[in-house]
Design an enzyme around this catalytic site. Structure first.
Site, PDB file in Angstrom:
ATOM      1  N   SER A 121       0.828  -1.210   0.000  1.00 57.92           N
ATOM      2  CA  SER A 121       0.000   0.000   0.000  1.00 57.92           C
ATOM      3  C   SER A 121       0.859   1.255   0.000  1.00 57.92           C
ATOM      4  CB  SER A 121      -0.934   0.007   1.210  1.00 57.92           C
ATOM      5  OG  SER A 121      -0.212  -0.237   2.408  1.00 57.92           O
ATOM      6  N   ASP A 153       5.499  -6.948   2.611  1.00 56.25           N
ATOM      7  CA  ASP A 153       4.769  -7.471   1.456  1.00 56.25           C
ATOM      8  C   ASP A 153       5.723  -7.790   0.314  1.00 56.25           C
ATOM      9  OD1 ASP A 153       2.061  -7.727   1.971  1.00 56.25           O
ATOM     10  OD2 ASP A 153       1.594  -5.646   1.479  1.00 56.25           O
ATOM     11  N   GLU A 160      -9.171  -9.793   4.149  1.00 56.04           N
ATOM     12  CA  GLU A 160      -9.537  -8.417   3.786  1.00 56.04           C
ATOM     13  C   GLU A 160     -10.848  -8.352   3.014  1.00 56.04           C
ATOM     14  OE1 GLU A 160      -7.853  -4.403   1.523  1.00 56.04           O
ATOM     15  OE2 GLU A 160      -6.557  -6.161   1.715  1.00 56.04           O
TER      16      GLU A 160
END
Length: 277
Positions: free
Chosen positions: A52, A90, A189
């Site tokens: 993100s 990530d 999510e």
């Protein structure tokens, strides 16, 4: 005399997070910089250097354009700031979806160059075999099911998952396969509340919810969303601060004082020492 520091804090690791299944909720937030990591470290069990960062810091439209170099750079910064929390990074789009061997090489590079404790991958249908390959070779892996941001181009946007029986069962199966492959935790999510609870009950690894359910074993949010740095945030975000307005107000005050020549004042100015020539 021993050089061992008395103030060394033991950093949490994958077994510590895995052991929290069904226990005290696991507190997670994202971090991309050393100062934010240092501030959040006291309060979090796990800090995620999420891809993100591409959207939050670099202004990209989605996470697809994030590179290995970006993740490593931000991972190094977070590791400098955090002392106690487990740091997970990530793996960016394209770094693990091919062969398991390539995924392992990229994960090993991330861990070597940052010192982080684990990597995270989005667990599509073909990924559990890759997770198993990496875990068997000493790399702790966190999975991610439900809404998968790296699949945004396939899905046509960021859409909640698991609202019909077909997708419910598919995501439940992916979560089970991810856990069986050896993931120590699974991010869930953007799924229907009932699916989040079903996943949490069905798998042995702790679930970390984001837009999922209070019934998950832990929660994570993008820190910049939680702090109110953006005008728009997803439905599942609760703003615990409103820093966008505070920053704008501070910027306006600074600009006004610069233009009025009231900043810098005497308190912010260096003067020659008395008696000096």
């Amino acid at each position: 005399m021993s050089s061992h520091r008395q103030d060394v804090v033991r950093r949490l690791a994958a077994p510590d997070i895995a052991a929290r299944k069904g226990g005290e909720p696991i507190v997670c937030l994202t971090a991309y910089t050393a100062p934010i990591a240092e501030i959040l470290d006291e309060h979090c069990d796990l800090l995620l250097v999420g891809d993100s960062v591409g959207m939050v810091v670099h202004g990209l439209p989605n996470t697809v354009g994030v590179t290995m170099e970006m993740m490593i750079l931000h991972g190094q910064a977070v590791m400098r700031g955090a002392r106690k929390a487990m740091v997970v990074i990530d793996m960016p789009f394209g770094s693990y979806e091919g062969s398991a061997e390539t995924a392992y090489e990229n994960a090993a590079r991330i861990m070597k160059e940052t010192g982080a404790q684990a990597v995270k991958v989005e667990s599509g249908p073909t990924v559990p075999d890759t997770i198993h390959y990496m875990v068997q070779r000493g790399i702790p892996v966190m999975g991610h099911v439900g809404l998968r941001p790296q699949a945004v181009l396939v899905d046509g946007g960021f859409k909640a998952k698991g609202r019909d029986i077909g997708s419910h069962n598919q995501i439940l199966a992916e979560a089970a396969a991810t856990t069986e492959a050896g993931a120590f935790a699974v991010v869930v999510e953007g799924v229907a509340e009932g699916l989040a609870r079903d996943i949490t009950a069905a798998i042995t690894a702790p679930t970390i919810g984001i837009g999922a359910s209070a019934g998950c074993d832990g929660q994570i949010l993008v820190t910049d969303d939680m702090l109110g740095l953006f005008d728009w945030t997803p439905k599942f975000v609760r703003r615990f601060a409103h820093l966008r307005g505070d920053i704008a107000e501070a910027g306006a005050k600074y600009a006004a004082e610069v233009r009025a020549r009231t900043f810098p004042g005497d308190a912010e100015t260096y003067f020659a020492k008395k008696g000096s020539s």
